[in-house]
Design a protein around this motif. Structure first.
Motif, PDB file in Angstrom:
ATOM      1  N   PRO A   1       0.823  -1.215   0.000  1.00 30.96           N
ATOM      2  CA  PRO A   1       0.000   0.000   0.000  1.00 30.96           C
ATOM      3  C   PRO A   1       0.856   1.262   0.000  1.00 30.96           C
ATOM      4  O   PRO A   1       1.943   1.298   0.585  1.00 30.96           O
ATOM      5  N   VAL A   2       0.385   2.303  -0.670  1.00 31.08           N
ATOM      6  CA  VAL A   2       1.077   3.583  -0.699  1.00 31.08           C
ATOM      7  C   VAL A   2       0.954   4.253   0.658  1.00 31.08           C
ATOM      8  O   VAL A   2      -0.081   4.159   1.333  1.00 31.08           O
ATOM      9  N   ARG A   3       2.031   4.928   1.083  1.00 28.94           N
ATOM     10  CA  ARG A   3       2.081   5.654   2.353  1.00 28.94           C
ATOM     11  C   ARG A   3       1.783   4.751   3.540  1.00 28.94           C
ATOM     12  O   ARG A   3       1.172   5.164   4.529  1.00 28.94           O
ATOM     13  N   PHE A   4       2.229   3.544   3.440  1.00 29.08           N
ATOM     14  CA  PHE A   4       2.042   2.563   4.522  1.00 29.08           C
ATOM     15  C   PHE A   4       3.354   1.780   4.655  1.00 29.08           C
ATOM     16  O   PHE A   4       3.986   1.418   3.658  1.00 29.08           O
ATOM     17  N   SER A   5       3.760   1.537   5.885  1.00 30.08           N
ATOM     18  CA  SER A   5       5.027   0.847   6.144  1.00 30.08           C
ATOM     19  C   SER A   5       4.830  -0.666   6.128  1.00 30.08           C
ATOM     20  O   SER A   5       4.002  -1.197   6.873  1.00 30.08           O
ATOM     21  N   THR A   6       5.581  -1.315   5.270  1.00 28.92           N
ATOM     22  CA  THR A   6       5.594  -2.776   5.187  1.00 28.92           C
ATOM     23  C   THR A   6       6.985  -3.265   5.595  1.00 28.92           C
ATOM     24  O   THR A   6       7.997  -2.740   5.125  1.00 28.92           O
ATOM     25  N   GLN A   7       7.026  -4.250   6.467  1.00 23.82           N
ATOM     26  CA  GLN A   7       8.303  -4.733   6.990  1.00 23.82           C
ATOM     27  C   GLN A   7       8.527  -6.196   6.645  1.00 23.82           C
ATOM     28  O   GLN A   7       7.583  -6.984   6.569  1.00 23.82           O
ATOM     29  N   LYS A   8       9.798  -6.530   6.442  1.00 24.01           N
ATOM     30  CA  LYS A   8      10.222  -7.910   6.278  1.00 24.01           C
ATOM     31  C   LYS A   8      11.470  -8.128   7.122  1.00 24.01           C
ATOM     32  O   LYS A   8      12.321  -7.251   7.234  1.00 24.01           O
ATOM     33  N   THR A   9      11.579  -9.314   7.699  1.00 21.22           N
ATOM     34  CA  THR A   9      12.683  -9.625   8.600  1.00 21.22           C
ATOM     35  C   THR A   9      13.625 -10.640   7.957  1.00 21.22           C
ATOM     36  O   THR A   9      13.187 -11.651   7.413  1.00 21.22           O
ATOM     37  N   LEU A  10      14.913 -10.343   8.025  1.00 23.46           N
ATOM     38  CA  LEU A  10      15.946 -11.227   7.497  1.00 23.46           C
ATOM     39  C   LEU A  10      16.745 -11.823   8.646  1.00 23.46           C
ATOM     40  O   LEU A  10      16.967 -11.177   9.671  1.00 23.46           O
ATOM     41  N   LEU A  11      17.201 -13.052   8.473  1.00 26.47           N
ATOM     42  CA  LEU A  11      18.074 -13.697   9.444  1.00 26.47           C
ATOM     43  C   LEU A  11      19.494 -13.697   8.880  1.00 26.47           C
ATOM     44  O   LEU A  11      19.749 -14.269   7.825  1.00 26.47           O
ATOM     45  N   VAL A  12      20.403 -13.041   9.584  1.00 24.39           N
ATOM     46  CA  VAL A  12      21.790 -12.899   9.139  1.00 24.39           C
ATOM     47  C   VAL A  12      22.687 -13.666  10.097  1.00 24.39           C
ATOM     48  O   VAL A  12      22.572 -13.524  11.318  1.00 24.39           O
TER      49      VAL A  12
END
Length: 321
Positions: free
Chosen positions: A194-205
């Motif tokens: 969505p525009v103007r909405f925060s989307t998060q993804k988590t990475l394992l390092v």
């Protein structure tokens, strides 16, 4: 002085279908290939060697030490060929002994004197085939052994001084210590958001290397990373959150660059630790010289100062104030 260079991070090609990242270990560019191959000293000596031209310190007058004043070897070449051109140790364990060999072949048509010198080092020892200078027959080689005993799994550096009848040149000895290596995904796709909405993804390092990694992660808006800096121990893993906040509709792509182990000393040194000027009569002058060796891949800008570092200089200024 530990050796190193300013790293150049590797970036991935951009695609329109998402967010990509690429990771590269930030070692000395001259040493990246060795570190990534992670060869033992025995494997390195067994494989085909890439010959590098030794660094020449000075040319000598052959008439002062030999009756054979003329050489069949061109002046722009060394009269002795070193193999390997650089002695390298890798994958070592502290307080264990390791041995590498260095062969010096006489390229001339007559026997030539040869002397090899190693400075006072607590980690390297030179084992010579003879206790004195001796002549090497034409076309034959003289083999020296370098004994290495590290105290830590870190980088070490020394130089062998090769003195012949015609020149004096150097053969470097490098010990490549443990390196950090972060296991990082090649790319990250957010798909539709969505525009103007925060989307998060988590990475394992994970740190799959043999050394603690001090890292920093950078990217461009509308992407952000948290945490952007930190330390990751050997065998440890952490979660990194990537956030995407698009201001308007469209396709967004940006590189994400991970830097780690970037703070290293450049391989620049003086040929002597002290300089002595002989006694001088009144109204006369004498001079002494020293050599600055720059074996890094950068241009070194330098100046002479009275103080060891900026902190000492600042303290002296405060005393005068």
């Amino acid at each position: 002085m530990a050796s190193g260079k300013t790293p150049r991070p590797m970036r991935s090609s951009r695609r329109a279908d998402g967010f990509q990242s690429r990771v590269v270990a930030s070692h000395n560019p001259k040493l990246v290939r060795e570190a990534e191959e992670s060869l033992s000293s025995k494997q390195r000596l067994a494989r085909p060697q890439k010959m590098r031209r030794p660094r020449t310190a000075q040319l000598r007058d052959m008439g002062e030490v030999s009756h054979q004043k003329f050489s069949a070897v061109d002046r722009d070449q060394r009269s002795f060929q070193a193999f390997p051109s650089e002695v390298v140790f890798e994958n070592y364990i502290p307080h264990q002994f390791y041995i590498a060999s260095l062969a010096l072949r006489n390229k001339d048509r007559v026997p030539r004197l040869l002397n090899v010198i190693l400075g006072n080092s607590p980690y390297f020892e030179l084992i010579s085939p003879s206790d004195e200078d001796y002549k090497v027959a034409p076309g034959t080689s003289s083999t020296y052994r370098i004994l290495f005993r590290p105290d830590e799994n870190k980088d070490y550096f020394e130089e062998l001084i090769i003195i012949t009848e015609r020149e004096k040149f150097f053969v470097p000895i490098r010990a490549i210590g443990a390196r950090a290596s972060l296991d990082f995904p090649e790319q990250l796709n957010f798909s539709e958001c969505p525009v103007r909405f925060s989307t998060q993804k988590t990475l394992l390092v994970r740190n799959v290397g043999k050394r603690e990694a001090c890292y920093s992660i950078t990217t461009l808006s509308p992407f952000s990373v948290d945490p952007s800096i930190g330390t990751l121990g050997v065998g440890e893993a952490m979660q990194v959150t990537v956030e995407f906040h698009p201001p308007k509709t469209g396709v967004y792509t940006s590189p994400m660059i991970v830097h780690y182990d970037t703070a290293v000393n450049a391989d620049i040194r003086l040929d002597k630790s002290s300089l002595t000027v002989e006694k001088t009569s009144l109204t006369l002058s004498k001079e002494s010289s020293l050599v600055i060796h720059n074996q890094s891949g950068i241009t070194a800008h330098f100046q002479w100062k009275r103080f060891v570092d900026e902190e000492e200089e600042e303290q002296q200024k405060l005393r005068f104030v």
